[in-house]
Design an enzyme around this catalytic site. Structure first.
Site: not given
Ligand code: CTP
Length: 399
Positions: A208-210, A275
């Site tokens: 995943g990402n932030h 994102a």
């Protein structure tokens, strides 16, 4: 439509004043801030205490309240209002409005108000039909005031005919419809993506990402405030919309791609702020992967670039806005993405800028248009940034 809107409700002396209690309740329920002004005669039909309790604000009746020593500033009240509603509007008050008289607080606030004014007449049949009343209505229309027409029915006098004030529910529906119709993006279909995507590795892990989704949610809210019919396709996030938007939850990049393709046709504006993962595991393990070896690698394959896919599908009438999150050579990369993905605008975030980036409530952006002209903005809250982006999009629609 009425959430956080400041509304002055003027109540005149008419038996229909009893309905203003329900009207206040409905406006409060719709999220509006309501301040009530009663004429002296209206206070004979409904008590200030009832309306103060329902509106959660003191009720104004006179310029100067002798008991409290409080001066009611009509200019301040007039400027505070986003909308003024006079309901019931008596023949007397309508005549004052048409003639510019201001011998009470309500008519003085009317003269001071710069906001749209709505009025719902209530009077007996013959007063309603009188040339004088009809001439006043024409005058009020020429001032830009909007009448919420009375109904036909039984009147307090026992007569039957036109003059019954519109029901509170009808007044609120009229108000919301009119406001919505006059908004710059009324009826316009808008698609927004937000948040991260999660690419599964096994049943318990993912890549995943932030991304928090805050920017995309702020954009979707702002588009809805402008009257658009917003569809928000969101990856996993704790964010909630504050406006009415249709939300589609997705998890992976491929789910987001499918949802975008399904919803893209017919949209006038698409803003891709999600994102999206650029890579996803080639194989997803069906069982939890055990830590059996010293080293472990995951084979990844590229995901489909959703923005570029929509850029290829886009017609001349559709506006497509992308984001670029960069750490180096920011402007060159952003301009490259604008051209390569066939965008109308690109919003650049640099992780080097203080106040920009993941999880934050603020952002700092630069926007490039198709002529590669850039507009640089200060650090602002994400809501304010969303407003700036919407302003640029509105400019494009008007060009
Ligand atoms: N985007 C997308 N689909 C992807 C990857 C990105 O739709 N698979 C969109 C994002 O929503 C954003 C824009 O493309 O609007 C740019 O995303 P960004 O991560 O900055 O750039 P990439 O195009 O992925 O390129 P790179 O990672 O090489 O910088």
């Amino acid at each position: 439509m009425l959430r956080n809107k400041n509304i002055i409700l003027g109540v005149c002396g008419s038996i229909a004043a009893y309905k203003s209690a329900v009207l206040v309740r409905l406006l409060i329920k719709a999220g509006a801030n309501v301040r009530v002004i009663l004429t002296a005669d209206a206070a004979n039909f409904i008590t200030p205490l009832t309306l103060a309790t329902l509106s959660k604000n003191p009720v104004y009746t006179r310029y100067f309240e002798e008991e409290t020593g409080v001066w009611s500033n009509h200019v301040e009240l007039g400027l505070w209002a986003d909308y003024m509603i006079i309901a019931p509007a008596s023949a007397n008050t309508m005549a004052k409005m048409a003639g510019g008289l201001c011998d009470n607080l309500l008519s003085a606030v009317y003269l001071s108000a710069k906001c749209p004014v709505f009025y719902a007449p209530a009077m007996d049949l013959d007063m309603w039909k009188h040339e004088s009343t009809q001439a006043n209505i024409s005058k009020l229309t020429s001032f830009g005031n909007t009448m919420i027409a009375p109904n036909n029915g039984e009147l307090a006098s026992g007569l039957h005919g036109e003059g019954r004030m519109a029901e509170p529910e009808e007044i609120v529906a009229f108000l919301t419809d009119t406001i919505k119709k006059n908004l710059p993006l009324s009826g316009v279909k808008v698609l927004v993506t937000a948040g991260p995507t999660y690419e599964p590795i096994d049943p318990v892990r993912f890549i995943g990402n932030h991304s928090s989704g805050k920017m995309g949610f702020a954009l979707a809210d702002q588009m809805a405030v402008l009257g658009a019919d917003v569809t928000l396709i969101s990856g996993p996030t704790a964010e909630k919309s504050t406006q009415q938007v249709t939300r589609i939850n997705v998890t992976t990049a491929s789910e987001m791609l499918e949802a975008c393709k399904l919803n893209f046709s017919g949209t006038s504006i698409t803003i891709m702020s999600a994102a999206v993962a650029d890579y996803t595991p080639v194989h997803v393990a069906s069982q939890k992967i055990k830590k059996a070896t010293e080293e472990f690698s995951i084979e990844l394959k590229k995901t489909t670039d959703i923005l570029a896919t929509l850029g290829k599908l886009k017609t001349k009438e559709q506006i497509l806005v992308g984001f670029a999150l960069e750490t180096n050579n920011e402007e060159e990369h952003a301009k490259g993405k604008l051209i390569k993905k066939n965008l109308d605008l690109i919003v650049l975030n640099s992780l080097n800028d203080a106040g920009a980036g993941f999880q934050k409530d603020t952002n700092k952006i630069t926007i490039f248009n198709q002529s590669l002209e850039k507009t640089v903005y200060e650090v602002k809250s994400k809501t304010e940034v969303a407003k700036d982006i919407c302003t640029e999009i509105l400019k494009l629609r008007m060009a």
